[in-house]
Enzyme design. Sequence first.
Site, PDB file in Angstrom:
ATOM      1  N   ARG A  83       0.696  -1.305  -0.008  1.00 52.73           N
ATOM      2  CA  ARG A  83       0.104   0.051  -0.018  1.00 52.73           C
ATOM      3  C   ARG A  83       0.816   1.357   0.029  1.00 52.73           C
ATOM      4  NH1 ARG A  83      -3.768  -1.738   4.650  1.00 52.73           N
ATOM      5  NH2 ARG A  83      -5.048  -3.539   3.812  1.00 52.73           N
TER       6      ARG A  83
ATOM      7  N   CYS B 218      -9.835  -1.265   5.812  1.00 51.29           N
ATOM      8  CA  CYS B 218     -11.089  -1.132   5.551  1.00 51.29           C
ATOM      9  C   CYS B 218     -11.488   0.368   6.286  1.00 51.29           C
ATOM     10  CB  CYS B 218     -11.720  -2.193   6.410  1.00 51.29           C
ATOM     11  SG  CYS B 218     -10.662  -2.671   7.653  1.00 51.29           S
TER      12      CYS B 218
ATOM     13  N   HIS C 182     -18.087  -1.732   9.911  1.00 46.55           N
ATOM     14  CA  HIS C 182     -17.271  -0.816  10.847  1.00 46.55           C
ATOM     15  C   HIS C 182     -18.090   0.628  10.819  1.00 46.55           C
ATOM     16  CE1 HIS C 182     -14.024  -3.613  10.774  1.00 46.55           C
ATOM     17  NE2 HIS C 182     -13.075  -2.818   9.975  1.00 46.55           N
TER      18      HIS C 182
END
Length: 340
Positions: free
Chosen positions: A99, A130, A243
Amino acid sequence: MGYRVAVVGATGNVGREMLNILAERQFPADEVVALASRRSLGSEVSYGDKTLTTKDLDAFDFTGWDIALFAIGSDATKIYAPKAAKAGCIVIDNSSLYRYDADVPLVVPEVNPEAVEMVHKNNIIANPNCSTAQMVVALKPLHDRARIKRVVVSTYQSVSGAGKEGIDELWDQTKSIYNPTDDKPAKKFTKQIAFNVIPHIDVFMDSGDTKEEWKMVAETKKIMDPSIKVTATCVRVPVFVGHSEAINIEFEEFLDEDEARDILREAPGLMVIDKRQDGGYVTPIECVGDFATFISRIRQDTTVENGINLWCVSDNLRKGAALNAVQIAETLGQRVLKKG
Ligand SMILES: NC(=O)c1ccc[n+]([C@@H]2O[C@H](COP(=O)([O-])OP(=O)(O)OC[C@H]3O[C@@H](n4cnc5c(N)ncnc54)[C@H](OP(=O)(O)O)[C@@H]3O)[C@@H](O)[C@H]2O)c1
């Protein structure tokens, strides 16, 4: 002609959702293969109305496969993603391994779809964390209108964000509360998660932030704008999937709460449910299995010059992982591969 797609980690929470979403969105795949560790060899997973038999990743040859959706954690990804990429197969990776690599695009299709065009540097595209994915979908349209200076975010992250072991630990501990002879001490999490909350996700860093908190900062800058300041507190809560985030945003220009609500209503990937009455907002249970990121509780923050508060909820296995990865594959198809 369609694509040949490998789902790597097909027996896991994210891998299973990837197969569901490929089928639900009718991704133009001519062939889909399910891969996992040797432990799962021969086990069956669903792909729409078909059943796939899982193959051993270690013995798999990626030559001739177009796209591999990886969801196996950083350690295994380090071994297998370069093999796939070298064989000419484009890897879309859910782990954090690539990433922060400047030569690997980090993509949320509603925010920076053009970044997929950098794929040729390594044949690898990274999927964000996420909590970052759902937050940037909400931030982007507001940033375009009023320029974000600073974000303060507190997360309420479900146990499925910690994989199968996270789900099992909440389930087993919850049962054991009612049966004290069957004690289930914390293993995956650092303290009891049943009927509790834990302000600690991933490892601690020298700054005192956790790695999860650092990821939200670094990834928002890479995906959206390096000038945006972010400070995060990430908390694990006893919720299985979904979430939630309480987000406070400070802008350069004034943005009225009604205009913010209208902008969010029109933005891709978002669903605004924001009534100032009992139940007029979305909770994690209601977002499970959905594609949208839900926004509620939009209101002015009058304690700073140009402030807005909002509540953001999304299915972490979907927008936080599998859905975003499939959307990246779709974007790749439209902008780069142009096959389907
Ligand atoms: N859960 C989330 O909300 C979320 C969000 C964003 C990113 N991610 C990332 O997605 C990845 C998977 O997460 P998850 O929640 O799906 O985990 P999980 O439910 O624990 O599943 C892990 C999967 O990886 C496979 N695997 C593990 N080691 C392997 C190896 N050496 N060789 C081949 N396959 C191997 C497992 O296969 P076996 O069944 O054969 O062991 C299983 O299919 C992780 O990198 C995670 O950080 C997760």
